[in-house]
Design a protein around this motif. Structure first.
Motif, PDB file in Angstrom:
ATOM      1  N   GLN A 147      39.804  42.349  96.393  1.00  0.00           N
ATOM      2  CA  GLN A 147      39.721  40.941  95.996  1.00  0.00           C
ATOM      3  C   GLN A 147      40.981  40.494  95.268  1.00  0.00           C
ATOM      4  OE1 GLN A 147      36.168  40.697  93.687  1.00  0.00           O
ATOM      5  NE2 GLN A 147      34.843  40.371  95.478  1.00  0.00           N
ATOM      6  N   ALA A 148      41.515  41.352  94.417  1.00  0.00           N
ATOM      7  CA  ALA A 148      42.725  40.994  93.667  1.00  0.00           C
ATOM      8  C   ALA A 148      43.923  40.845  94.600  1.00  0.00           C
ATOM      9  CB  ALA A 148      43.008  42.054  92.613  1.00  0.00           C
ATOM     10  N   SER A 149      43.955  41.596  95.694  1.00  0.00           N
ATOM     11  CA  SER A 149      45.092  41.497  96.609  1.00  0.00           C
ATOM     12  C   SER A 149      45.113  40.160  97.323  1.00  0.00           C
ATOM     13  CB  SER A 149      45.053  42.635  97.625  1.00  0.00           C
ATOM     14  OG  SER A 149      43.996  42.447  98.543  1.00  0.00           O
ATOM     15  N   TYR A 150      43.945  39.541  97.550  1.00  0.00           N
ATOM     16  CA  TYR A 150      43.899  38.235  98.219  1.00  0.00           C
ATOM     17  C   TYR A 150      44.317  37.117  97.290  1.00  0.00           C
ATOM     18  CZ  TYR A 150      41.265  40.676 101.817  1.00  0.00           C
ATOM     19  OH  TYR A 150      40.876  41.539 102.789  1.00  0.00           O
ATOM     20  N   SER A 151      44.088  37.279  95.997  1.00  0.00           N
ATOM     21  CA  SER A 151      44.347  36.193  95.057  1.00  0.00           C
ATOM     22  C   SER A 151      45.518  36.477  94.109  1.00  0.00           C
ATOM     23  CB  SER A 151      43.089  35.936  94.226  1.00  0.00           C
ATOM     24  OG  SER A 151      42.780  37.086  93.465  1.00  0.00           O
ATOM     25  N   ASN A 152      46.310  37.509  94.410  1.00  0.00           N
ATOM     26  CA  ASN A 152      47.417  37.915  93.527  1.00  0.00           C
ATOM     27  C   ASN A 152      46.929  38.133  92.100  1.00  0.00           C
ATOM     28  OD1 ASN A 152      49.315  37.919  95.542  1.00  0.00           O
ATOM     29  ND2 ASN A 152      49.857  35.778  95.222  1.00  0.00           N
ATOM     30  N   GLY A 153      45.773  38.758  91.984  1.00  0.00           N
ATOM     31  CA  GLY A 153      45.168  38.997  90.689  1.00  0.00           C
ATOM     32  C   GLY A 153      45.630  40.302  90.062  1.00  0.00           C
ATOM     33  N   ILE A 154      45.110  40.534  88.857  1.00  0.00           N
ATOM     34  CA  ILE A 154      45.470  41.727  88.102  1.00  0.00           C
ATOM     35  C   ILE A 154      44.231  42.589  87.939  1.00  0.00           C
ATOM     36  CG2 ILE A 154      46.279  42.573  85.877  1.00  0.00           C
ATOM     37  CD1 ILE A 154      47.858  40.018  85.579  1.00  0.00           C
ATOM     38  N   VAL A 155      44.398  43.899  88.174  1.00  0.00           N
ATOM     39  CA  VAL A 155      43.326  44.876  87.970  1.00  0.00           C
ATOM     40  C   VAL A 155      43.884  45.971  87.070  1.00  0.00           C
ATOM     41  CG1 VAL A 155      41.852  46.586  89.077  1.00  0.00           C
ATOM     42  CG2 VAL A 155      42.273  44.409  90.201  1.00  0.00           C
ATOM     43  N   CYS A 156      43.223  46.223  85.956  1.00  0.00           N
ATOM     44  CA  CYS A 156      43.628  47.274  85.000  1.00  0.00           C
ATOM     45  C   CYS A 156      45.088  47.132  84.564  1.00  0.00           C
ATOM     46  CB  CYS A 156      43.397  48.659  85.591  1.00  0.00           C
ATOM     47  SG  CYS A 156      41.692  49.026  85.968  1.00  0.00           S
ATOM     48  N   GLY A 157      45.577  45.905  84.446  1.00  0.00           N
ATOM     49  CA  GLY A 157      46.946  45.675  83.992  1.00  0.00           C
ATOM     50  C   GLY A 157      47.989  45.813  85.083  1.00  0.00           C
ATOM     51  N   TYR A 158      47.582  45.854  86.358  1.00  0.00           N
ATOM     52  CA  TYR A 158      48.501  45.995  87.484  1.00  0.00           C
ATOM     53  C   TYR A 158      48.333  44.825  88.451  1.00  0.00           C
ATOM     54  CZ  TYR A 158      49.390  50.876  86.251  1.00  0.00           C
ATOM     55  OH  TYR A 158      49.770  52.029  85.617  1.00  0.00           O
ATOM     56  N   TYR A 159      49.471  44.294  88.953  1.00  0.00           N
ATOM     57  CA  TYR A 159      49.431  43.348  90.049  1.00  0.00           C
ATOM     58  C   TYR A 159      49.174  44.142  91.325  1.00  0.00           C
ATOM     59  CZ  TYR A 159      51.543  39.607  87.269  1.00  0.00           C
ATOM     60  OH  TYR A 159      51.796  38.643  86.332  1.00  0.00           O
ATOM     61  N   ILE A 160      48.248  43.686  92.125  1.00  0.00           N
ATOM     62  CA  ILE A 160      47.890  44.397  93.349  1.00  0.00           C
ATOM     63  C   ILE A 160      48.465  43.650  94.540  1.00  0.00           C
ATOM     64  CG2 ILE A 160      45.982  45.247  94.760  1.00  0.00           C
ATOM     65  CD1 ILE A 160      46.127  46.523  91.981  1.00  0.00           C
ATOM     66  N   SER A 161      49.067  44.390  95.488  1.00  0.00           N
ATOM     67  CA  SER A 161      49.540  43.785  96.712  1.00  0.00           C
ATOM     68  C   SER A 161      49.411  44.779  97.859  1.00  0.00           C
ATOM     69  CB  SER A 161      51.001  43.330  96.570  1.00  0.00           C
ATOM     70  OG  SER A 161      51.830  44.437  96.310  1.00  0.00           O
ATOM     71  N   ARG A 162      49.316  44.231  99.045  1.00  0.00           N
ATOM     72  CA  ARG A 162      49.237  45.057 100.237  1.00  0.00           C
ATOM     73  C   ARG A 162      50.535  44.910 100.983  1.00  0.00           C
ATOM     74  NH1 ARG A 162      44.812  43.724 104.493  1.00  0.00           N
ATOM     75  NH2 ARG A 162      46.113  44.214 106.252  1.00  0.00           N
ATOM     76  N   VAL A 163      51.205  46.000 101.277  1.00  0.00           N
ATOM     77  CA  VAL A 163      52.492  45.964 101.948  1.00  0.00           C
ATOM     78  C   VAL A 163      52.224  46.202 103.434  1.00  0.00           C
ATOM     79  CG1 VAL A 163      54.786  46.966 102.068  1.00  0.00           C
ATOM     80  CG2 VAL A 163      53.605  46.847  99.886  1.00  0.00           C
ATOM     81  N   PRO A 164      52.526  45.231 104.280  1.00  0.00           N
ATOM     82  CA  PRO A 164      52.231  45.392 105.704  1.00  0.00           C
ATOM     83  C   PRO A 164      53.210  46.342 106.383  1.00  0.00           C
ATOM     84  CG  PRO A 164      53.347  43.316 105.321  1.00  0.00           C
ATOM     85  CD  PRO A 164      53.111  43.940 103.970  1.00  0.00           C
ATOM     86  N   LYS A 165      52.901  46.671 107.633  1.00  0.00           N
ATOM     87  CA  LYS A 165      53.790  47.540 108.425  1.00  0.00           C
ATOM     88  C   LYS A 165      55.093  46.821 108.684  1.00  0.00           C
ATOM     89  CE  LYS A 165      50.157  49.913 110.897  1.00  0.00           C
ATOM     90  NZ  LYS A 165      49.562  50.231 112.192  1.00  0.00           N
ATOM     91  N   VAL A 166      56.166  47.572 108.786  1.00  0.00           N
ATOM     92  CA  VAL A 166      57.475  46.986 109.056  1.00  0.00           C
ATOM     93  C   VAL A 166      57.614  46.766 110.538  1.00  0.00           C
ATOM     94  CG1 VAL A 166      59.941  47.391 108.939  1.00  0.00           C
ATOM     95  CG2 VAL A 166      58.487  48.059 107.065  1.00  0.00           C
TER      96      VAL A 166
END
Length: 166
Positions: A147-166
């Motif tokens: 959920q945090a990756s969709y909204s650029n949210g923070i979980v446990c003090g970390y920004y979460i992001s998904r890095v797609p394939k190159v």
């Protein structure tokens, strides 16, 4: 080995060499008036051993070590290893270290992975191949990470992001 030293408070060494050679040097300079102080020829004392300085000189420089590690990782990357796991297997470094260096030097990877960047310290990065693996590393449920990756949210003090394939 002998040294020619001044007899003042500083005890400066003017020359070093064998004893006969230094006698000739001192006499010739004395006759020409080039010696400012009375001098003495003494044997050179061995330097006392300093364990702390010796061990400090043997300690590797962290920057040099990091440069060598990134060179090996880049060499493996050019050889066709384009995932963190493949780079880890090729270089023999810990997965966390390879992941840190890959992100620090922005090397392109060909696999999709999850990335968590510390809110206060952007140099602290945690990665994982799956949401579950990243959740285990952070100590958070995988659903909150997704959920945090969709909204650029923070979980446990970390920004979460998904890095797609190159």
């Amino acid at each position: 080995m002998y040294a020619v030293k001044t007899i003042d408070q500083e005890h400066k060494v003017l020359a070093t060499g064998s004893e006969p050679e230094l006698h000739r040097l001192v006499l010739s300079k004395y006759r020409r008036g080039q010696l400012p102080f009375p001098v003495v020829i003494e044997p050179i004392q061995a330097q006392s051993w300093d364990d702390k300085a010796y061990l400090a000189s043997m300690r590797p420089d962290p920057e040099t070590e990091e440069r060598e590690q990134i060179k090996e990782i880049r060499r493996a990357h050019r050889a066709g290893k384009h995932t963190i796991r493949a780079l880890t297997d090729e270089t023999g470094y810990f997965t966390q270290r390879v992941s840190y260096l890959v992100h620090k030097y922005s090397m392109p990877l060909r696999n999709e992975y999850w990335r968590a960047e510390k809110y206060d310290n952007p140099n602290e990065v945690i990665t994982g191949q799956t949401v579950e693996l990243l959740g285990d590393k952070l100590g958070a449920p995988s659903q909150s990470i997704r959920q945090a990756s969709y909204s650029n949210g923070i979980v446990c003090g970390y920004y979460i992001s998904r890095v797609p394939k190159v």
